[in-house]
Write an enzyme that holds these catalytic residues in place. Structure first.
Site, mmCIF file in Angstrom:
data_model
loop_
_atom_site.group_PDB
_atom_site.id
_atom_site.type_symbol
_atom_site.label_atom_id
_atom_site.label_comp_id
_atom_site.label_asym_id
_atom_site.label_seq_id
_atom_site.Cartn_x
_atom_site.Cartn_y
_atom_site.Cartn_z
ATOM 1 N N LYS A 136 -3.881 -11.315 -9.116
ATOM 2 C CA LYS A 136 -5.469 -11.854 -8.774
ATOM 3 C C LYS A 136 -5.724 -10.466 -8.672
ATOM 4 O O LYS A 136 -5.885 -9.149 -9.337
ATOM 5 C CB LYS A 136 -4.685 -12.190 -7.488
ATOM 6 C CG LYS A 136 -5.068 -10.318 -6.475
ATOM 7 C CD LYS A 136 -5.177 -10.765 -4.899
ATOM 8 C CE LYS A 136 -5.317 -9.830 -3.858
ATOM 9 N NZ LYS A 136 -5.712 -10.388 -2.732
ATOM 10 N N LYS A 175 -9.971 -4.544 -6.556
ATOM 11 C CA LYS A 175 -10.919 -3.947 -7.035
ATOM 12 C C LYS A 175 -8.735 -2.734 -7.511
ATOM 13 O O LYS A 175 -10.020 -1.779 -8.459
ATOM 14 C CB LYS A 175 -11.450 -3.198 -6.038
ATOM 15 C CG LYS A 175 -12.338 -4.212 -6.280
ATOM 16 C CD LYS A 175 -13.212 -3.391 -5.332
ATOM 17 C CE LYS A 175 -13.010 -4.309 -3.623
ATOM 18 N NZ LYS A 175 -13.403 -4.289 -2.759
ATOM 19 N N LYS A 205 0.751 -1.858 0.096
ATOM 20 C CA LYS A 205 0.072 -0.230 0.227
ATOM 21 C C LYS A 205 0.844 1.505 -0.292
ATOM 22 O O LYS A 205 0.583 2.473 -0.750
ATOM 23 C CB LYS A 205 -0.808 -0.359 1.138
ATOM 24 C CG LYS A 205 -1.908 -0.910 0.979
ATOM 25 C CD LYS A 205 -3.040 -0.845 1.354
ATOM 26 C CE LYS A 205 -3.977 -1.464 1.209
ATOM 27 N NZ LYS A 205 -5.366 -1.642 2.672
HETATM 28 P P1 AMP Z 1 -9.295 -6.753 0.092
HETATM 29 O O1 AMP Z 1 -11.482 -6.729 -1.203
HETATM 30 O O2 AMP Z 1 -8.852 -7.167 -0.663
HETATM 31 O O3 AMP Z 1 -9.889 -6.347 0.951
HETATM 32 O O4 AMP Z 1 -10.039 -8.531 0.456
HETATM 33 C C1 AMP Z 1 -12.071 -9.299 1.119
HETATM 34 C C2 AMP Z 1 -11.074 -10.681 1.298
HETATM 35 O O5 AMP Z 1 -11.602 -10.678 -0.113
HETATM 36 C C3 AMP Z 1 -9.734 -11.067 2.041
HETATM 37 O O6 AMP Z 1 -10.486 -12.361 2.808
HETATM 38 C C4 AMP Z 1 -9.404 -11.532 1.058
HETATM 39 O O7 AMP Z 1 -8.539 -12.359 1.404
HETATM 40 C C5 AMP Z 1 -10.040 -12.509 0.324
HETATM 41 N N1 AMP Z 1 -10.231 -12.113 -1.564
HETATM 42 C C6 AMP Z 1 -9.443 -10.941 -2.302
HETATM 43 N N2 AMP Z 1 -9.150 -10.917 -3.266
HETATM 44 C C7 AMP Z 1 -9.179 -11.827 -3.658
HETATM 45 C C8 AMP Z 1 -8.618 -12.859 -4.649
HETATM 46 N N3 AMP Z 1 -8.666 -12.416 -5.704
HETATM 47 N N4 AMP Z 1 -8.995 -13.963 -5.096
HETATM 48 C C9 AMP Z 1 -9.231 -15.105 -3.664
HETATM 49 N N5 AMP Z 1 -9.885 -14.657 -2.568
HETATM 50 C C10 AMP Z 1 -9.396 -12.718 -2.386
#
Ligand code: AMP
Ligand code: TRP
Length: 334
Positions: free
Chosen positions: A196, A199, A109
């Site tokens: 991956k 957003k 970040k």
């Molecule tokens: P975030 O939107 O990055 O804050 O992630 C929220 C949750 O979704 C967390 O538990 C992440 O580990 C999971 N997560 C986010 N992106 C992915 C992805 N591409 N594949 C699997 N899990 C994800």
């Protein structure tokens, strides 16, 4: 019954990676464990943000979670339980500076901020973010934390913090939480399957769980299948990701028959993409219907989430009473 806690930041849309990596598991765990799921709005204040949007996104994420099947009584908004911050302060003294500088999410970040401005402001909030995450978990004595693989390091830190606190005060007070991963740990971006789904990469890199059907179909149709750097005889990351999506959507019949085609060298990407698009559309349609129903009754649902947050707050208050006792702070008048 064992305790489960997890959280998600209110960053606008909820995508397929979030769903398959975390939220789907949350819904399932509710029948086996005592669960608490949080929209972690305090965490979203650690990067530049807009206050009106933060409030809007916080409610929106709570509604999305309900639409996905999270039960109302298990759902709360982090900042409606301000005891999390009090515990984070206490735990801040059991985490070391060096340890926090090694957190990859902090480094990522920070890099992201510095990409647009090399002198960008990096807040103490962003730095101590994992301590607040530890507080979120420990305050409910959660044994299990269902998250995506990317949160492994934060969980490790939460365990270290719990252990150090217990050692410091000579008492097995905090539980050391374990992460719970899903079978689909990582969904990749359709536009760039070397990264991956996320957003922060921009709109074309994630498939919105509450998005328009047309857009979902277009995104899958134009998903990258060959990046040109796949070794001979191996499946490319993009094709692998499409198969993974079929599996995640529990379309095993289509998955297996297309996989047979692939092995026979007879797979048409257009067939694979069509199957994936249909699977996603079938998955998300009921979520979208439930979301619309929630929106139609928005005010009442907000009130219910405030009530469930207040009920969950009672657990956090009890923990803080005990923590004040253990750590030598005076008792609050109640
Ligand atoms: P975030 O939107 O990055 O804050 O992630 C929220 C949750 O979704 C967390 O538990 C992440 O580990 C999971 N997560 C986010 N992106 C992915 C992805 N591409 N594949 C699997 N899990 C994800
Ligand atoms: N850091 C997590 C993420 O980026 C969100 C989060 C905050 C969380 N507090 C938590 C996850 C507590 C699990 C438990 O996804």
């Amino acid at each position: 019954m064992k305790n489960v806690l997890s959280g998600i930041q209110p960053t606008g849309d909820l995508h397929l990676g979030n769903y398959f990596g975390a939220v789907k598991n949350w819904v399932k765990l509710q029948s086996e464990y005592k669960c608490h799921f949080s929209v972690v709005d305090y965490h979203s204040m650690t990067m530049p943000y807009n206050p009106i949007q933060l409030r809007e996104n916080t409610w929106k994420m709570a509604f999305y979670l309900l639409a996905c099947g999270v039960k109302l009584e298990n759902l709360f908004i982090q900042s409606l339980v301000p005891e999390h911050l009090e515990l984070a302060w206490v735990l801040g003294s059991t985490a070391s500076y060096g340890e926090l500088t090694r957190m990859t999410q902090f480094k990522d970040k920070t890099d992201q901020l510095k990409e647009s401005d090399k002198d960008a402001f990096v807040s103490v909030g962003l730095f101590s973010y994992p301590v607040l995450q530890a507080a979120d978990i420990l305050i409910y004595h959660a044994e299990y934390v269902p998250v995506g693989k990317d949160q492994e390091q934060h969980l490790e830190l939460s365990r270290n913090i719990a252990q150090r606190f217990n050692n410091q005060f000579g008492k097995e007070y905090f539980v050391q939480p374990e992460p719970l991963f899903t079978e689909t740990p990582k969904i990749l971006s359709p536009a760039d399957p070397t990264r991956k789904m996320s957003k922060s990469l921009g709109e074309k890199h994630y498939i919105n769980l509450f998005g328009e059907e047309d857009r979902v179909r277009k995104q899958i149709k134009s998903a990258v299948t060959d990046t040109g750097d796949t070794p001979e005889g191996e499946m490319s990351a993009g094709v692998g990701n499409l198969f993974e999506l079929l599996r995640a959507c529990e379309q095993m019949e289509a998955h297996d028959s297309l996989m047979d085609d692939y092995k026979a060298g007879a797979l048409r990407y257009s067939d694979l993409k069509e199957a994936v698009a249909n699977a996603i559309v079938d998955l998300i349609n009921p979520f979208k219907e439930r979301y619309e129903a929630i929106l139609a009754d928005k005010k009442a649902v907000k009130g219910q989430i405030q009530e469930s947050s207040a009920a969950i707050r009672q657990i956090a208050r009890q923990t803080m009473r005990e923590v004040r006792e253990i750590t030598g702070l005076p008792t609050l008048r109640s």
